[in-house]
Enzyme design. Structure first.
Site, PDB file in Angstrom:
ATOM      1  N   THR A  62      -8.672   7.359   3.596  1.00 57.52           N
ATOM      2  CA  THR A  62      -7.611   8.046   4.352  1.00 57.52           C
ATOM      3  C   THR A  62      -6.336   8.108   3.521  1.00 57.52           C
ATOM      4  O   THR A  62      -6.359   7.860   2.317  1.00 57.52           O
ATOM      5  CB  THR A  62      -7.390   7.356   5.723  1.00 57.52           C
ATOM      6  OG1 THR A  62      -6.516   8.176   6.519  1.00 57.52           O
ATOM      7  CG2 THR A  62      -6.781   5.962   5.592  1.00 57.52           C
ATOM      8  N   ASN A  63      -5.206   8.449   4.104  1.00 58.69           N
ATOM      9  CA  ASN A  63      -3.923   8.477   3.392  1.00 58.69           C
ATOM     10  C   ASN A  63      -2.822   7.945   4.305  1.00 58.69           C
ATOM     11  O   ASN A  63      -3.094   7.529   5.439  1.00 58.69           O
ATOM     12  CB  ASN A  63      -3.622   9.900   2.905  1.00 58.69           C
ATOM     13  CG  ASN A  63      -3.580  10.876   4.044  1.00 58.69           C
ATOM     14  OD1 ASN A  63      -2.732  10.797   4.918  1.00 58.69           O
ATOM     15  ND2 ASN A  63      -4.539  11.806   4.075  1.00 58.69           N
ATOM     16  N   ARG A  64      -1.580   7.987   3.842  1.00 60.49           N
ATOM     17  CA  ARG A  64      -0.496   7.309   4.563  1.00 60.49           C
ATOM     18  C   ARG A  64       0.228   8.181   5.586  1.00 60.49           C
ATOM     19  O   ARG A  64       1.266   7.790   6.103  1.00 60.49           O
ATOM     20  CB  ARG A  64       0.541   6.785   3.567  1.00 60.49           C
ATOM     21  CG  ARG A  64       0.009   5.774   2.583  1.00 60.49           C
ATOM     22  CD  ARG A  64       1.127   5.376   1.635  1.00 60.49           C
ATOM     23  NE  ARG A  64       0.625   4.840   0.391  1.00 60.49           N
ATOM     24  CZ  ARG A  64       0.328   3.555   0.201  1.00 60.49           C
ATOM     25  NH1 ARG A  64       0.489   2.707   1.187  1.00 60.49           N
ATOM     26  NH2 ARG A  64      -0.119   3.140  -0.966  1.00 60.49           N
TER      27      ARG A  64
END
Ligand code: CTP
Length: 444
Positions: free
Chosen positions: A217-219
């Site tokens: 995933t990412n932030r």
């Protein structure tokens, strides 16, 4: 040029609720700002509010009586809480104490202000003010979530000193009167220029599973996309929000679809896109997914590991384009060569506008309340905005989108008009015509 809201509030009708907190002294100045801008302000105070500032202060500023009691000795015959509620266009409570927010969340009506609020069905804004421990309390946070979900706009308290400077600090102090004025003025004056239009917004991150416990995933938090959805709603649009996993509450008054993977986001967007007039793709979609997803937790071994991955679909590049009038906006997250890379995305993904930003720049990107972006339009114009709150950035983007929409409509109408009937031309006039034809302008 920033898209500043009009400060002229002539004849706009505002109900100002003042509850019992020390920040009530700032509300007198706030009230004066509204009066100076031409607004009509009716002040209603709770009993605790009158302990901090005398009603006479507000009466002097507004030249109107201040209402404090549900059952005063001398009162008009009509049910005046409903009358006051239907008179005002917007109700602002500043300061809003933890106690009053709890009353609103529970739907209590045990004083004049809470009774008015229970009958009030237009824009409602709270400027909370309390000790930072009261603000952090789970009960207060749950009450805020409840009222936000019911459509209240919350002007989040910034971090700073409490009642006595230097003694105690944290989140809980009321926003400064100028900031509250600015937000409320914007809410009162935002043109409903997207009324009857459908806006589709994507927001947040996607998650791709590797096994039952691990994900790629990412932030992204979803804040930028949520601010766009809120702003589009303020412009009167019918908003559909497709968002990935997030800790932030999606805004009220929009149709929200929660998804997890890039494939799920793609399905939801494909379903909604054909009906949308404006599409704002703010989601940070995972570009890869694991080729194989294990149903059991993958055990570690002594060896290093390479995991095969496949590309996910580029949702924006593959949008079904059935409406020629549609305005499509993409984001470009770049850590180098921002303008050049954003321009490439604009052309490759056939966008009307691309919003470029660099997450490495201070105050920009994921998890911050602010963003510094560059707006690049399909006509080649580039506008660099200063560091702004995500809500302000959303305001600028929507302003640009409305301008692009108005520019695009005459072009489409021109294309739609049937071509004039062909006249038979003599060879010489045809030759003359072709000699006069100017080369088409191209833009690099
Ligand atoms: N986007 C999308 N689907 C993807 C990847 C991106 O719809 N699978 C959209 C994003 O929502 C954004 C735009 O495309 O509006 C650009 O996303 P960004 O991550 O900046 O660029 P990518 O196209 O993924 O390219 P790269 O990661 O190589 O910069």
């Amino acid at each position: 040029m920033l898209n500043n809201p009009s400060q002229d509030l002539s004849s706009r009708r505002l109900l100002l609720g003042v509850t019992g907190g020390i920040a009530a002294y700032k509300s007198a100045y706030l009230c004066r700002l509204f009066i100076k801008a031409g607004a009509e302000v009716q002040v209603v105070m709770t009993a605790a509010g009158t302990k901090f500032v005398a009603p006479l202060t507000f009466e002097t500023i507004t030249a109107r009586p201040v209402y404090t009691e549900m059952f005063p000795e001398r009162r008009e015959v009509s049910p005046w809480h409903t009358e006051l509620a239907s008179w005002a266009e917007l109700a602002l409570i500043a300061p809003a104490t933890a106690n009053h927010i709890a009353k609103l969340a529970c739907g209590l009506a045990d004083d004049l202000l809470s009774t008015i609020m229970l009958t009030f069905d237009r824009a409602r804004v709270l400027a909370p003010a309390m000790n930072h421990r009261m603000w952090a309390n789970v009960a207060t946070q749950e009450n805020l979530r409840t009222v936000r979900a019911r459509g209240f706009t919350i002007l989040e308290p910034p971090k700073g000193d409490m009642a006595r400077p230097g003694e105690d600090a944290g989140f809980g102090r009321m926003q400064e009167p100028e900031d509250i004025f600015h937000e409320v003025a914007h809410l009162l004056t935002t043109p409903r220029d997207l009324k009857g239009m459908r806006v589709l917004v994507t927001a947040g991150r996607t998650e791709e599973a590797w096994d039952p416990v691990r994900i790629l995933t990412n932030r992204s938090t979803g804040r930028m996309g949520f601010a766009l959805a809120e702003e589009a709603r303020e412009h009167g649009a019918d908003v559909v929000l497709v968002h990935g996993p997030t800790e932030v509450m999606p805004p009220a008054g929009v149709r929200a679809h929660a998804v997890v993977t890039a494939a799920e986001m793609s399905n939801a967007v494909r379903k909604e896109a054909p009906d949308a007039d404006i599409i704002l793709m703010a989601a940070a979609v995972s570009d890869y997914r694991f080729t194989d997803v294990s149903s059991e937790k993958i055990k570690k071994t002594k060896h290093s590991l390479s995991v095969p991955m496949k590309q996910t679909e580029d949702i924006l590049a593959n949008l079904p384009r059935v409406k020629p009038k549609q305005i499509i906006v993409g984001f470009a997250l770049e850590t180098e060569n921002l303008l050049e890379n954003a321009l490439k995305k604009l052309h490759k993904k056939r966008l009307d506008l691309v919003v470029g930003n660099n997450p490495l720049q201070e105050g920009s990107g994921f998890g911050t309340a602010t963003n510094e972006v560059m707006l690049i339009s399909r006509d080649g114009s580039v506008e660099g905005l200063p560091l702004l709150s995500k809500r302000e950035v959303a305001r600028e983007i929507l302003g640009a989108v409305v301008r692009l929409w108005h520019e695009k409509q005459p072009e489409i109408e021109k294309q739609k008009k049937p071509a004039p009937p062909r006249r038979r031309r003599t060879t010489s006039s045809a030759r003359r015509k072709s000699a006069n034809t100017k080369p088409k302008k191209t833009r690099v």
